[in-house]
Design a protein around this motif. Structure first.
Motif, mmCIF file in Angstrom:
data_model
loop_
_atom_site.group_PDB
_atom_site.id
_atom_site.type_symbol
_atom_site.label_atom_id
_atom_site.label_comp_id
_atom_site.label_asym_id
_atom_site.label_seq_id
_atom_site.Cartn_x
_atom_site.Cartn_y
_atom_site.Cartn_z
ATOM 1 N N THR A 1 -2.918 9.675 -2.103
ATOM 2 C CA THR A 1 -2.255 9.652 -0.798
ATOM 3 C C THR A 1 -2.256 8.271 -0.171
ATOM 4 O O THR A 1 -1.386 7.963 0.643
ATOM 5 N N THR A 2 -3.231 7.438 -0.503
ATOM 6 C CA THR A 2 -3.265 6.042 -0.054
ATOM 7 C C THR A 2 -3.562 5.172 -1.271
ATOM 8 O O THR A 2 -3.882 5.682 -2.340
ATOM 9 N N PRO B 1 -7.921 9.335 -1.156
ATOM 10 C CA PRO B 1 -8.001 10.759 -1.528
ATOM 11 C C PRO B 1 -6.814 11.204 -2.371
ATOM 12 O O PRO B 1 -5.757 10.571 -2.396
ATOM 13 N N PHE B 2 -6.992 12.326 -3.059
ATOM 14 C CA PHE B 2 -5.943 12.933 -3.864
ATOM 15 C C PHE B 2 -5.537 14.264 -3.243
ATOM 16 O O PHE B 2 -6.305 14.884 -2.508
ATOM 17 N N THR C 1 -4.292 5.326 -12.153
ATOM 18 C CA THR C 1 -4.307 6.641 -11.513
ATOM 19 C C THR C 1 -2.939 7.316 -11.510
ATOM 20 O O THR C 1 -2.833 8.498 -11.197
ATOM 21 N N GLY C 2 -1.905 6.557 -11.808
ATOM 22 C CA GLY C 2 -0.534 7.069 -11.690
ATOM 23 C C GLY C 2 0.134 6.622 -10.415
ATOM 24 O O GLY C 2 1.353 6.746 -10.274
ATOM 25 N N ALA C 3 -0.653 6.090 -9.466
ATOM 26 C CA ALA C 3 -0.091 5.505 -8.247
ATOM 27 C C ALA C 3 0.444 4.112 -8.576
ATOM 28 O O ALA C 3 0.128 3.547 -9.630
ATOM 29 N N PRO C 4 1.260 3.523 -7.698
ATOM 30 C CA PRO C 4 1.765 2.179 -7.965
ATOM 31 C C PRO C 4 0.625 1.182 -8.175
ATOM 32 O O PRO C 4 -0.366 1.182 -7.427
ATOM 33 N N LEU C 5 0.759 0.351 -9.184
ATOM 34 C CA LEU C 5 -0.200 -0.727 -9.430
ATOM 35 C C LEU C 5 0.168 -1.892 -8.531
ATOM 36 O O LEU C 5 1.340 -2.272 -8.447
ATOM 37 N N SER D 1 0.796 -1.227 0.000
ATOM 38 C CA SER D 1 0.000 0.000 0.000
ATOM 39 C C SER D 1 0.832 1.283 0.000
ATOM 40 O O SER D 1 0.270 2.370 -0.069
ATOM 41 N N SER D 2 2.161 1.170 0.083
ATOM 42 C CA SER D 2 2.998 2.368 0.123
ATOM 43 C C SER D 2 3.023 3.051 -1.242
ATOM 44 O O SER D 2 3.241 2.402 -2.270
ATOM 45 N N ILE D 3 2.798 4.350 -1.240
ATOM 46 C CA ILE D 3 2.909 5.116 -2.477
ATOM 47 C C ILE D 3 4.380 5.308 -2.851
ATOM 48 O O ILE D 3 4.778 5.150 -4.003
ATOM 49 N N HIS D 4 5.194 5.629 -1.837
ATOM 50 C CA HIS D 4 6.614 5.870 -2.067
ATOM 51 C C HIS D 4 7.433 4.897 -1.224
ATOM 52 O O HIS D 4 7.183 4.747 -0.023
ATOM 53 N N LEU D 5 8.391 4.240 -1.833
ATOM 54 C CA LEU D 5 9.252 3.306 -1.125
ATOM 55 C C LEU D 5 10.533 3.999 -0.674
ATOM 56 O O LEU D 5 11.007 4.942 -1.313
#
Length: 372
Positions: free
Chosen positions: A285-286, A273-274, A298-302, A169-173
């Motif tokens: 954000t999540t 949310p964005f 969405t551009g977030a990690p798949l 679930s992490s957006i950024h590692l």
């Protein structure tokens, strides 16, 4: 059907104990410099015979390109290739010609076609996936040039879980998390966490010693995806990924993001949310949704997971049904993996790469107006 994809199409052929397996990858753009070492590395990750935890069948898996590549670059024409079979032991299956192994496609293939290749499961064998790994390695190289990185790993084997999984679930590692993910294939089994990998290996070894098998779950994370990949309504990226993963032998479940866990959640805690970024862009954000909304990236990690059943061929005595409707007690012999999920990690990566590159080509065709 033996063909996968829309604009980028892979057709595979061959059987487990036939002369060779092969594929034709059509629609790959011209002028791309291929890295043959990266293809060989992907094949080694899938290869058996390298560990006591996998089948002892060890094929050299040397790929030979027949067309579509010249002087190390793709021509834009169909890329045809073959991988010859060398380490077959067809005699292991001579007594199974008239028997239906439980958990296999023996009965369904016989019923559908009236004639089947009983040697190693024939076309239904997971040996076919070697072709997907070659094609997927080509696609993964093209995607990496676009800044997209695919990483699959074991998150469960039997009852052993990768409980402290930061990739779900992490957006950024963090840099350390990225490094561990990159080194996943250097563990005894492909899990980023060494302690968990060791426990998984021990569980597989114990099942093997009991002449039994285990199932597993493979997680996959993709970073660097652009927004807008996926088509409404019947060609969502989520549905195409599900189709791709469920086409792999022994798969029994698929989920995007938090998947089935969302059924017991609440909208107040499960929505993603964005927010605007300092650079003026928008980011998630999540990531409960796994990087997809409405089946579009969405551009977030798949993030998604695929479940594999335990290997059906085990060394315990079982009752098998024959073509004459008789029952017979039988112990399956031969060379089989005690946990198919261990070698399926590069196959998940390959099918992900094939799916995503196809969608990138579709997206660009839409943007250019060529698809109208």
């Amino acid at each position: 059907m033996n063909t996968f994809g829309r604009l980028l199409r892979l057709t595979t052929f061959g059987e487990s104990h036939g002369t060779a397996l092969g594929g034709v990858l059509d629609g790959f753009p011209a002028g791309f410099a291929i890295d043959e070492f990266a293809i060989e590395q992907a094949l080694r990750h899938r290869q058996g015979g390298q560990s006591i935890l996998t089948t002892s069948r060890r094929e050299p898996d040397q790929v030979r390109f027949l067309s579509g590549v010249y002087e190390g670059r793709t021509l834009g024409t169909p890329i045809a290739f073959i991988i010859e079979n060398a380490d077959t032991r067809s005699q292991d299956y001579s007594t199974l010609k008239d028997l239906y192994r439980p958990g296999h496609a023996d009965f369904t293939y016989q019923t559908k076609y009236g004639h089947r290749d009983a040697r190693g499961g024939g076309r239904a064998s997971a040996r076919e996936t070697v072709v997907r790994v070659v094609a997927g390695a080509l696609c993964a190289q093209w995607l990496r040039a676009e800044g997209i990185h695919i990483a699959a790993y074991l998150s469960q084997v039997g009852t052993v879980l990768y409980e402290e999984d930061p990739y779900r679930s992490s957006i950024h590692l963090t840099h350390e998390e990225e490094a561990l993910l990159h080194l996943r294939y250097e563990q005894v089994v492909p899990c980023p966490d060494k302690a968990t990998a060791d426990r998984m290996a021990q569980a597989v070894a114990e099942a093997r010693d009991r002449h039994d098998s285990l199932g597993g779950i493979i997680s996959c994370r993709v970073d660097g995806l652009s927004t807008g990949l996926g088509e409404p309504l019947y060609d969502k990226l989520s549905s195409r990924l599900a189709s791709a993963m469920m086409s792999i032998n022994a798969t029994r479940g698929f989920e995007i993001g938090d998947g089935f866990a969302l059924a017991s959640g609440q909208g107040s805690t499960c929505n993603d949310p964005f927010r605007p970024t300092p650079s003026g862009e928008i980011e998630q954000t999540t990531n409960h949704c796994g990087g997809l909304l409405g089946g579009i990236s969405t551009g977030a990690p798949l993030f998604f997971r695929t479940a594999f059943k335990p290997t059906s061929s085990i060394g315990l005595s079982q009752m098998l049904c024959g073509e004459g409707h008789s029952l017979r007690e039988y112990t399956i012999t031969g060379r089989h993996d005690p946990c198919v999920a261990l070698r399926a990690v590069p196959i998940i990566e390959a099918m992900t790469a094939l799916t995503l590159m196809d969608f990138y080509l579709l997206h660009r065709a839409h943007q250019s107006g060529a698809w109208r």
